[in-house]
Design a protein around this motif. Structure first.
Motif, PDB file in Angstrom:
ATOM      1  N   ILE A 211      38.489  37.923  49.423  1.00 40.23           N
ATOM      2  CA  ILE A 211      39.551  38.489  48.586  1.00 40.23           C
ATOM      3  C   ILE A 211      40.291  39.598  49.349  1.00 40.23           C
ATOM      4  O   ILE A 211      41.520  39.696  49.288  1.00 40.23           O
ATOM      5  CB  ILE A 211      38.978  39.073  47.266  1.00 40.23           C
ATOM      6  N   SER A 212      39.540  40.418  50.101  1.00 43.40           N
ATOM      7  CA  SER A 212      40.187  41.521  50.821  1.00 43.40           C
ATOM      8  C   SER A 212      41.200  40.989  51.838  1.00 43.40           C
ATOM      9  O   SER A 212      42.278  41.558  52.017  1.00 43.40           O
ATOM     10  CB  SER A 212      39.140  42.384  51.522  1.00 43.40           C
ATOM     11  N   ASP A 215      44.216  39.654  49.877  1.00 42.14           N
ATOM     12  CA  ASP A 215      44.961  40.824  49.401  1.00 42.14           C
ATOM     13  C   ASP A 215      45.894  41.339  50.506  1.00 42.14           C
ATOM     14  O   ASP A 215      47.098  41.514  50.309  1.00 42.14           O
ATOM     15  CB  ASP A 215      43.922  41.893  48.985  1.00 42.14           C
ATOM     16  N   LYS A 216      45.325  41.499  51.692  1.00 39.26           N
ATOM     17  CA  LYS A 216      46.102  42.029  52.810  1.00 39.26           C
ATOM     18  C   LYS A 216      47.243  41.078  53.191  1.00 39.26           C
ATOM     19  O   LYS A 216      48.388  41.506  53.397  1.00 39.26           O
ATOM     20  CB  LYS A 216      45.163  42.224  54.001  1.00 39.26           C
ATOM     21  N   LYS A 217      46.938  39.789  53.236  1.00 31.45           N
ATOM     22  CA  LYS A 217      47.973  38.817  53.620  1.00 31.45           C
ATOM     23  C   LYS A 217      49.092  38.771  52.579  1.00 31.45           C
ATOM     24  O   LYS A 217      50.266  38.658  52.914  1.00 31.45           O
ATOM     25  CB  LYS A 217      47.364  37.418  53.776  1.00 31.45           C
ATOM     26  N   ILE A 218      48.721  38.833  51.296  1.00 30.61           N
ATOM     27  CA  ILE A 218      49.742  38.758  50.248  1.00 30.61           C
ATOM     28  C   ILE A 218      50.586  40.039  50.242  1.00 30.61           C
ATOM     29  O   ILE A 218      51.806  39.987  50.091  1.00 30.61           O
ATOM     30  CB  ILE A 218      49.092  38.497  48.864  1.00 30.61           C
ATOM     31  N   ARG A 219      49.924  41.192  50.430  1.00 31.35           N
ATOM     32  CA  ARG A 219      50.673  42.450  50.412  1.00 31.35           C
ATOM     33  C   ARG A 219      51.744  42.494  51.503  1.00 31.35           C
ATOM     34  O   ARG A 219      52.797  43.092  51.336  1.00 31.35           O
ATOM     35  CB  ARG A 219      49.718  43.630  50.587  1.00 31.35           C
ATOM     36  N   THR A 220      51.465  41.816  52.623  1.00 34.26           N
ATOM     37  CA  THR A 220      52.423  41.877  53.741  1.00 34.26           C
ATOM     38  C   THR A 220      53.295  40.621  53.838  1.00 34.26           C
ATOM     39  O   THR A 220      54.096  40.504  54.754  1.00 34.26           O
ATOM     40  CB  THR A 220      51.672  42.082  55.070  1.00 34.26           C
ATOM     41  N   HIS A 279      45.472  37.685  39.950  1.00 36.27           N
ATOM     42  CA  HIS A 279      45.240  36.296  39.535  1.00 36.27           C
ATOM     43  C   HIS A 279      44.546  35.494  40.627  1.00 36.27           C
ATOM     44  O   HIS A 279      43.684  34.666  40.343  1.00 36.27           O
ATOM     45  CB  HIS A 279      46.565  35.627  39.151  1.00 36.27           C
ATOM     46  N   VAL A 280      44.936  35.741  41.869  1.00 36.29           N
ATOM     47  CA  VAL A 280      44.293  35.034  42.980  1.00 36.29           C
ATOM     48  C   VAL A 280      42.806  35.407  43.022  1.00 36.29           C
ATOM     49  O   VAL A 280      41.928  34.547  43.148  1.00 36.29           O
ATOM     50  CB  VAL A 280      44.982  35.381  44.323  1.00 36.29           C
ATOM     51  N   MET A 284      39.817  32.763  42.651  1.00 37.20           N
ATOM     52  CA  MET A 284      39.045  32.455  43.853  1.00 37.20           C
ATOM     53  C   MET A 284      37.591  32.937  43.770  1.00 37.20           C
ATOM     54  O   MET A 284      36.752  32.489  44.542  1.00 37.20           O
ATOM     55  CB  MET A 284      39.720  33.036  45.100  1.00 37.20           C
ATOM     56  N   ALA A 285      37.284  33.841  42.836  1.00 36.38           N
ATOM     57  CA  ALA A 285      35.915  34.377  42.786  1.00 36.38           C
ATOM     58  C   ALA A 285      34.852  33.276  42.639  1.00 36.38           C
ATOM     59  O   ALA A 285      33.917  33.210  43.441  1.00 36.38           O
ATOM     60  CB  ALA A 285      35.801  35.431  41.685  1.00 36.38           C
ATOM     61  N   PRO A 286      34.999  32.386  41.646  1.00 33.24           N
ATOM     62  CA  PRO A 286      33.973  31.332  41.545  1.00 33.24           C
ATOM     63  C   PRO A 286      33.996  30.373  42.738  1.00 33.24           C
ATOM     64  O   PRO A 286      32.961  29.809  43.104  1.00 33.24           O
ATOM     65  CB  PRO A 286      34.335  30.595  40.247  1.00 33.24           C
ATOM     66  N   VAL A 287      35.176  30.191  43.335  1.00 35.78           N
ATOM     67  CA  VAL A 287      35.289  29.316  44.511  1.00 35.78           C
ATOM     68  C   VAL A 287      34.462  29.897  45.654  1.00 35.78           C
ATOM     69  O   VAL A 287      33.676  29.193  46.306  1.00 35.78           O
ATOM     70  CB  VAL A 287      36.776  29.173  44.928  1.00 35.78           C
ATOM     71  N   HIS A 288      34.610  31.185  45.868  1.00 35.06           N
ATOM     72  CA  HIS A 288      33.861  31.824  46.956  1.00 35.06           C
ATOM     73  C   HIS A 288      32.366  31.851  46.666  1.00 35.06           C
ATOM     74  O   HIS A 288      31.552  31.709  47.573  1.00 35.06           O
ATOM     75  CB  HIS A 288      34.397  33.237  47.187  1.00 35.06           C
TER      76      HIS A 288
END
Ligand code: TRP
Length: 332
Positions: A211-212, A215-220, A279-280, A284-288
């Motif tokens: 997720i981290s 998060d970073k990829k989406i923020r940028t 939302h991502v 993605m939590a259960p996927v991971h």
């Protein structure tokens, strides 16, 4: 029950484009269809024959991605293409009756030769890529093939090959049904730079990304270039982050508010992306969690592939008996 076949090439980890484009449909179809999902390693070799070293490792990674998104080995047969010999046998039979012109005219083939200039793809094997695809599908007599849009031209060829086989050997009977292409209702998921999401562009959000990292990829990631400053209005239709919302955001009121906020500069890109990331993360939590579960269970992974291949072999051998009979081969 209707039969479904689809496959993916083990060339590396899968990304959210695969998830939105095909895998969501696979997971849905496994509940009420007889499904065969194959890690098509021969197909991966067709473009990577010069360096096969990563093939096994990549096959395992994709298997983990499939299980992570929710493919259930109790509901569908998951197997490696090279473990079921019939694919190759039918490939030869179909190659005999496929006119060269059909293969040379295939737009996907021409495009790949141009795109993958660093690999020598002017081989006999690569030209026959769609013939092996046709054999993958037809050997299970699959009538539905859920894929990304980029596979449509290939599947048209599968239908033509089926028709030609039936015409030549069917004696008025339809040995192979013509498979139908099943496309997703989600728009193409763009990469972080706005182009098509693709490993070769380095713009992917991977299923296995923490997720981290997401998060970073989406923020940028880029948004509508017109929104240079917070007060500049934008157009969601020009924003790749909005396409991600369409797949991940299941909050109807946000889906109404965001386009209005974007067009009036009522909300900024950072606000919009924060909602997206939430939302991502939720999706993605259960996927991971599932991916981590399987990562440490080599024995379980092996059993999944063994039983998947057994089920695939059973159905494919029945078809091959019919094919040998249609081709008047001597029975003993
Ligand atoms: N060509 C497909 C891809 O690159 C993989 C594939 C191989 C496939 N055989 C298939 C897809 C049969 C659907 C049906 O993604």
């Amino acid at each position: 029950m209707e039969v479904v076949f689809s496959g993916m090439r083990p060339t590396g980890r899968l990304h959210l484009g695969h998830m939105a484009g095909a895998l969501t449909n696979w997971v849905r179809l496994q509940d009420d269809h007889e499904c065969y999902f194959s890690l098509v390693d021969w197909h991966a070799l067709m473009s990577d024959y010069a360096d096969p070293r990563k093939l096994g490792e990549n096959t395992r990674e994709i298997l983990l991605d499939w299980l992570a998104v929710g493919l259930d080995p109790e509901k569908c047969a998951i197997f490696v293409q090279s473990h079921v010999r019939g694919h190759i046998e039918l490939h030869l039979a179909l190659s005999l009756l496929t006119p060269l012109g059909w293969l040379e005219r295939n737009p996907t083939y021409k495009e790949q030769i141009l795109n993958l200039q660093n690999k020598d793809l002017s081989t006999y094997g690569f030209l026959g890529y769609p013939v092996l695809m046709a054999s993958d599908i037809l050997i299970y007599k699959a009538t539905k093939v859920p894929v990304g849009e980029d596979q449509s031209a290939h599947l048209e060829l599968s239908r033509e090959i089926a028709r030609r086989f039936n015409h030549l050997y069917g004696k008025g009977r339809e040995i192979f049904p013509e498979p139908e292409t099943i496309l997703t209702r989600y728009p193409k998921i763009p990469g972080t730079d706005g182009r098509k999401m693709s490993k070769s562009y380095g713009n992917t959000l991977d299923i296995a990304d923490e997720i981290s990292a997401l998060d970073k990829k989406i923020r940028t990631m880029i948004t509508d270039p017109a929104r240079e400053k917070r007060r500049d209005p934008g157009e969601p239709g020009k924003c790749p982050a909005w396409d991600l919302h369409k797949f991940f955001n299941d909050d109807p009121s946000q889906m109404e508010e965001i386009p209005v906020g974007c067009r009036t500069a009522g909300i900024g890109c950072i606000d919009c992306k924060k909602m997206l990331i939430a939302h991502v993360a939720k999706r993605m939590a259960p996927v991971h969690e599932r991916r981590r579960h399987f990562e440490s269970r080599e024995g379980e992974l092996k059993d999944i592939l063994i039983s998947g291949a057994e089920r695939a072999r059973e159905r494919s051998e029945r078809t091959m008996d019919e094919v040998r009979d249609a081709l008047c081969m001597l029975e003993i």
